[in-house]
Design a protein around this motif. Sequence first.
Motif, PDB file in Angstrom:
ATOM      1  N   THR A 188      34.408 126.928  38.501  1.00  0.00           N
ATOM      2  CA  THR A 188      35.815 126.618  38.247  1.00  0.00           C
ATOM      3  C   THR A 188      36.192 126.989  36.816  1.00  0.00           C
ATOM      4  N   ALA A 189      35.320 126.688  35.863  1.00  0.00           N
ATOM      5  CA  ALA A 189      35.586 127.038  34.465  1.00  0.00           C
ATOM      6  C   ALA A 189      35.713 128.550  34.307  1.00  0.00           C
ATOM      7  N   ALA A 190      34.844 129.298  34.989  1.00  0.00           N
ATOM      8  CA  ALA A 190      34.901 130.756  34.916  1.00  0.00           C
ATOM      9  C   ALA A 190      36.215 131.284  35.493  1.00  0.00           C
ATOM     10  N   GLN A 191      36.693 130.655  36.566  1.00  0.00           N
ATOM     11  CA  GLN A 191      37.969 131.070  37.149  1.00  0.00           C
ATOM     12  C   GLN A 191      39.115 130.883  36.168  1.00  0.00           C
ATOM     13  N   LEU A 192      39.073 129.793  35.420  1.00  0.00           N
ATOM     14  CA  LEU A 192      40.128 129.526  34.436  1.00  0.00           C
ATOM     15  C   LEU A 192      40.154 130.570  33.327  1.00  0.00           C
ATOM     16  N   CYS A 193      39.033 131.231  33.106  1.00  0.00           N
ATOM     17  CA  CYS A 193      38.935 132.228  32.031  1.00  0.00           C
ATOM     18  C   CYS A 193      39.136 133.657  32.522  1.00  0.00           C
ATOM     19  N   SER A 194      39.397 133.834  33.794  1.00  0.00           N
ATOM     20  CA  SER A 194      39.543 135.180  34.352  1.00  0.00           C
ATOM     21  C   SER A 194      40.908 135.774  34.021  1.00  0.00           C
ATOM     22  N   THR A 195      40.946 137.093  33.959  1.00  0.00           N
ATOM     23  CA  THR A 195      42.219 137.782  33.710  1.00  0.00           C
ATOM     24  C   THR A 195      43.228 137.447  34.800  1.00  0.00           C
ATOM     25  N   GLU A 196      42.759 137.362  36.027  1.00  0.00           N
ATOM     26  CA  GLU A 196      43.642 137.037  37.151  1.00  0.00           C
ATOM     27  C   GLU A 196      44.326 135.691  36.943  1.00  0.00           C
ATOM     28  N   TYR A 197      43.546 134.682  36.499  1.00  0.00           N
ATOM     29  CA  TYR A 197      44.136 133.364  36.296  1.00  0.00           C
ATOM     30  C   TYR A 197      45.089 133.357  35.109  1.00  0.00           C
ATOM     31  N   VAL A 198      44.761 134.118  34.064  1.00  0.00           N
ATOM     32  CA  VAL A 198      45.647 134.219  32.910  1.00  0.00           C
ATOM     33  C   VAL A 198      46.997 134.795  33.326  1.00  0.00           C
ATOM     34  N   ILE A 199      46.965 135.840  34.146  1.00  0.00           N
ATOM     35  CA  ILE A 199      48.222 136.437  34.617  1.00  0.00           C
ATOM     36  C   ILE A 199      49.002 135.410  35.433  1.00  0.00           C
ATOM     37  N   ARG A 200      48.298 134.647  36.263  1.00  0.00           N
ATOM     38  CA  ARG A 200      48.958 133.605  37.048  1.00  0.00           C
ATOM     39  C   ARG A 200      49.648 132.595  36.143  1.00  0.00           C
ATOM     40  N   THR A 201      48.989 132.231  35.066  1.00  0.00           N
ATOM     41  CA  THR A 201      49.550 131.256  34.133  1.00  0.00           C
ATOM     42  C   THR A 201      50.795 131.796  33.448  1.00  0.00           C
ATOM     43  N   LEU A 202      50.800 133.105  33.209  1.00  0.00           N
ATOM     44  CA  LEU A 202      51.939 133.732  32.527  1.00  0.00           C
ATOM     45  C   LEU A 202      53.126 133.966  33.449  1.00  0.00           C
ATOM     46  N   VAL A 203      52.926 133.803  34.752  1.00  0.00           N
ATOM     47  CA  VAL A 203      54.004 134.075  35.708  1.00  0.00           C
ATOM     48  C   VAL A 203      55.231 133.213  35.419  1.00  0.00           C
ATOM     49  N   SER A 204      55.013 131.960  35.037  1.00  0.00           N
ATOM     50  CA  SER A 204      56.136 131.064  34.773  1.00  0.00           C
ATOM     51  C   SER A 204      56.957 131.507  33.575  1.00  0.00           C
ATOM     52  N   PHE A 205      56.383 132.423  32.786  1.00  0.00           N
ATOM     53  CA  PHE A 205      57.117 132.951  31.631  1.00  0.00           C
ATOM     54  C   PHE A 205      57.583 134.384  31.885  1.00  0.00           C
ATOM     55  N   THR A 206      57.675 134.769  33.146  1.00  0.00           N
ATOM     56  CA  THR A 206      58.041 136.146  33.469  1.00  0.00           C
ATOM     57  C   THR A 206      59.393 136.523  32.883  1.00  0.00           C
ATOM     58  N   ALA A 207      60.376 135.628  33.032  1.00  0.00           N
ATOM     59  CA  ALA A 207      61.716 135.924  32.514  1.00  0.00           C
ATOM     60  C   ALA A 207      61.678 136.147  31.008  1.00  0.00           C
ATOM     61  N   SER A 208      60.883 135.323  30.319  1.00  0.00           N
ATOM     62  CA  SER A 208      60.765 135.473  28.866  1.00  0.00           C
ATOM     63  C   SER A 208      60.133 136.809  28.509  1.00  0.00           C
ATOM     64  N   SER A 209      59.160 137.262  29.323  1.00  0.00           N
ATOM     65  CA  SER A 209      58.494 138.536  29.062  1.00  0.00           C
ATOM     66  C   SER A 209      59.465 139.691  29.189  1.00  0.00           C
ATOM     67  N   VAL A 210      60.366 139.603  30.167  1.00  0.00           N
ATOM     68  CA  VAL A 210      61.372 140.659  30.332  1.00  0.00           C
ATOM     69  C   VAL A 210      62.289 140.704  29.129  1.00  0.00           C
ATOM     70  N   VAL A 211      62.745 139.520  28.687  1.00  0.00           N
ATOM     71  CA  VAL A 211      63.604 139.460  27.496  1.00  0.00           C
ATOM     72  C   VAL A 211      62.877 140.031  26.293  1.00  0.00           C
ATOM     73  N   GLU A 212      61.571 139.709  26.171  1.00  0.00           N
ATOM     74  CA  GLU A 212      60.780 140.205  25.050  1.00  0.00           C
ATOM     75  C   GLU A 212      60.715 141.723  25.040  1.00  0.00           C
ATOM     76  N   GLU A 213      60.476 142.325  26.230  1.00  0.00           N
ATOM     77  CA  GLU A 213      60.376 143.781  26.318  1.00  0.00           C
ATOM     78  C   GLU A 213      61.683 144.456  25.926  1.00  0.00           C
ATOM     79  N   VAL A 214      62.811 143.838  26.326  1.00  0.00           N
ATOM     80  CA  VAL A 214      64.125 144.407  25.989  1.00  0.00           C
ATOM     81  C   VAL A 214      64.437 144.189  24.519  1.00  0.00           C
ATOM     82  N   ALA A 215      64.112 142.992  24.012  1.00  0.00           N
ATOM     83  CA  ALA A 215      64.497 142.624  22.648  1.00  0.00           C
ATOM     84  C   ALA A 215      63.824 143.491  21.600  1.00  0.00           C
ATOM     85  N   ARG A 216      62.606 143.960  21.872  1.00  0.00           N
ATOM     86  CA  ARG A 216      61.887 144.705  20.843  1.00  0.00           C
ATOM     87  C   ARG A 216      62.572 146.031  20.490  1.00  0.00           C
ATOM     88  N   TYR A 217      63.457 146.499  21.362  1.00  0.00           N
ATOM     89  CA  TYR A 217      64.148 147.758  21.114  1.00  0.00           C
ATOM     90  C   TYR A 217      65.480 147.555  20.410  1.00  0.00           C
TER      91      TYR A 217
END
Length: 427
Positions: free
Chosen positions: A262-291
Amino acid sequence: MLINTLRGMRPTDIGAAEVGVKETTQATTEYQHPDAPNIVLCDLPGISAQFPRETYAEFMRLDSFDFFLLISAGRFSEDDMFLASIIQKLGKPYFFVRTRIDLDITNHLDDYGTPEQETLRVIREDVTESIRKHNMDSRGFLISGRLANQHRYDFPELKTAVLESLPELKRNALAKHLSGYSKDIIDLKYEALKSEAWLYAATSACGAAIPVPGLSIAIDSGLIVTFAVYSMKTFRLEQSQLPRSFGREQSVNAAVMQIAKTAAQLCSTEYVIRTLVSFTASSVVEEVARYVPFIGQFIAGAISFKTTQYATGTILRKLRDVALLLARQVLETGGFGMIDSEELDAILESEAVSPALSPQAEQPQSAESPQYDVSTNEPTDLPEPSELHESTEDNSEDQGGLPALAVGLQMLARNRTPRTDVDAIDY
């Protein structure tokens, strides 16, 4: 033996302190922690004809240590009390440690039929009375120095007392590298890791300012995975760490391996991406804002900082909950019982309610140590992971560049003059 156990080592490991049936410490000896060269444990010889009372303190440079453990396999002698009085005058933390308590329990049971709790009570009263009689401002701990017994008797409590006697920087440095599983140690490791997490978020913010499509997400996920793996190893949840933590050469059982998985799953890239999903909207704003000229990079950096802060904190809290579940498993069954897989699934599937490391999201946590049943040496109040709350903390100090920490055993912890190459101190 104790100096090896504090470093999570067996007597047969390379770099371990010599263990024998006769006195093996003839001079001050330095031992570096295998995972942290800036932590040095020191084994000092006791008072003897070779090291008389009159010159002992000056010769051993007792004023340069961080704290002391006065260790005895039997009753504490007058020489032990003399050393304690010197240390007390120096204003250094010190603790009386009565070792080989497992042998005392076995011998009294075999010879007199005395139950374990009665043997512990008698020895504890004897140690306490000896300390009181000599007006020492300290307390005694009953332990077994064997690696397999580091979760039993007063060993977890001793580790906590040592850590709490140190300044914050040294406490955090030592806490991250102590072996063993107890709620207090896990909480101290959690606080130490939390105080470092903002560095990863700050690095993420710098990467967000570079106007390259997708670069920030790649940097963020890499940083979060790195921090997660580092945290997993600090909590000693990696599969390869478990047999050593239990003091056994062979693999531990399936229930504990399930926790490591279970600890290894929490450290996987797949789980990290899952955790970032809730911030998807923020990521889109970030990509646009940098320009956006000038201010865009600042907006993107702030969003990236908060996103990484959220993800690292979420995964850190879940790793702590897994470690606490393992602590309960160890203390209740010695690591060889059944575990409810639903508890692990709940940790994996739970969602964080607020960004990690946010002071306003923190709830005060009780500083009390778990209460133990004297008949079984098991905790009576270790909480379920789901009942735990965050602790308040101060993240204002940079934890980088920690000073050299020397920790000793019959006399512990000499803080050497800071230098790039840190010598180990053995005794």
